[in-house]
Each structure stands twice: as C-alpha cells, then as structure tokens.
Design a protein around this motif. Sequence first.
Motif, PDB file in Angstrom:
ATOM      1  N   VAL A   3       0.850  -1.185   0.000  1.00  0.00           N
ATOM      2  CA  VAL A   3       0.000   0.000   0.000  1.00  0.00           C
ATOM      3  C   VAL A   3       0.891   1.242   0.000  1.00  0.00           C
ATOM      4  O   VAL A   3       1.835   1.332   0.791  1.00  0.00           O
ATOM      5  N   ASP A  20      -2.854   6.642   8.734  1.00  0.00           N
ATOM      6  CA  ASP A  20      -2.514   5.501   7.874  1.00  0.00           C
ATOM      7  C   ASP A  20      -3.355   4.276   8.200  1.00  0.00           C
ATOM      8  O   ASP A  20      -3.677   3.499   7.307  1.00  0.00           O
ATOM      9  N   CYS A  24      -5.191   1.770   5.597  1.00  0.00           N
ATOM     10  CA  CYS A  24      -5.058   0.310   5.630  1.00  0.00           C
ATOM     11  C   CYS A  24      -6.430  -0.353   5.706  1.00  0.00           C
ATOM     12  O   CYS A  24      -6.685  -1.366   5.045  1.00  0.00           O
ATOM     13  N   ASP A  25      -7.325   0.230   6.503  1.00  0.00           N
ATOM     14  CA  ASP A  25      -8.679  -0.307   6.627  1.00  0.00           C
ATOM     15  C   ASP A  25      -9.412  -0.223   5.292  1.00  0.00           C
ATOM     16  O   ASP A  25     -10.114  -1.156   4.902  1.00  0.00           O
ATOM     17  N   ARG A  28      -8.073  -2.948   3.130  1.00  0.00           N
ATOM     18  CA  ARG A  28      -8.558  -4.230   3.651  1.00  0.00           C
ATOM     19  C   ARG A  28      -9.998  -4.478   3.182  1.00  0.00           C
ATOM     20  O   ARG A  28     -10.341  -5.583   2.748  1.00  0.00           O
ATOM     21  N   ARG A 121       2.779   0.910   5.960  1.00  0.00           N
ATOM     22  CA  ARG A 121       2.896  -0.433   6.551  1.00  0.00           C
ATOM     23  C   ARG A 121       1.563  -0.820   7.202  1.00  0.00           C
ATOM     24  O   ARG A 121       1.171  -0.239   8.202  1.00  0.00           O
ATOM     25  N   CYS A 122       0.899  -1.772   6.576  1.00  0.00           N
ATOM     26  CA  CYS A 122      -0.368  -2.280   7.114  1.00  0.00           C
ATOM     27  C   CYS A 122      -0.110  -3.656   7.721  1.00  0.00           C
ATOM     28  O   CYS A 122       0.522  -4.503   7.090  1.00  0.00           O
ATOM     29  N   HIS A 123      -0.605  -3.869   8.902  1.00  0.00           N
ATOM     30  CA  HIS A 123      -0.413  -5.164   9.577  1.00  0.00           C
ATOM     31  C   HIS A 123      -1.757  -5.804   9.820  1.00  0.00           C
ATOM     32  O   HIS A 123      -2.728  -5.143  10.138  1.00  0.00           O
TER      33      HIS A 123
END
Length: 124
Positions: A3, A20, A24-25, A28, A121-123
């Motif tokens: 991303v 951020d 990321c959401d 997702r 950085r998406c976790h």
Amino acid sequence: MRVFKTKAFARFAAHEEIADVELCDAVRRAEQGLIDAGLGGGVVKQRLARKGQGKSGVFRSIVLFRRGEKAFFVYGFAKSGRDNIRRDELMAFRKLADEMLAYGEEALEAAMRNGTIMEIRCHG
C-alpha cells in the motif's frame, strides 16, 4: 499486498487528520470486495474517516487498486466539497493506474527514493 500514498495524497491526509490505519482499513475492505465504487481500469473510490468520526459523508479517496498486489492512494476530497470527480479526471486516473499498477520492484524503489510515493505499513 503493498500500500502506497502519493506525496500529494500524504499532504491531504495529514491536513485532514486521516491516519494511515484508516488507509489500511480502506484497502482491507477493498481486498474483501467491499469497494465503495469501482470506476474501472484499476481505479476505485473508497470512503475514509477522520480520526474520531465515521466514514459516512466525510472523505472520499481515489485508489489505484489491484487485488492482492498494490494499492496507491492518489487523490482525496471532502464529500462536502464535491460530489464526484469529473470524467476527464477519471480518464487521467485510469491512465495513471495503467502506469503505476505495472511498476515492478525497481520502479517502486525509485519512486520511493525520489519522494513521489511512500509505502504504508499495514499489519494484519
């Protein structure tokens, strides 16, 4: 899934206090098929929330998106400021999607080095 956000989108997100984690959401949700508006040619529109507010009626983002590969946040706007993007803008975003979604590792690294894009950085 990688991303990214463009320099211009990063300025917009910082000004509007969009974290951020919200980006990321949005990715997702898109990965799960929950796309707010598919605009064709690798371009999608996703709703975003400001910290402490819901997604309804707040912000919209234009994302260059290829499931399982890459997402680039390239444009954001307040729903209160405009209803949608113009047709000429959509055509430009589709052309940009053709280019950016084809970036290989070398092109991604070069764009990050010169500050054109930054990786999020998406976790999880």
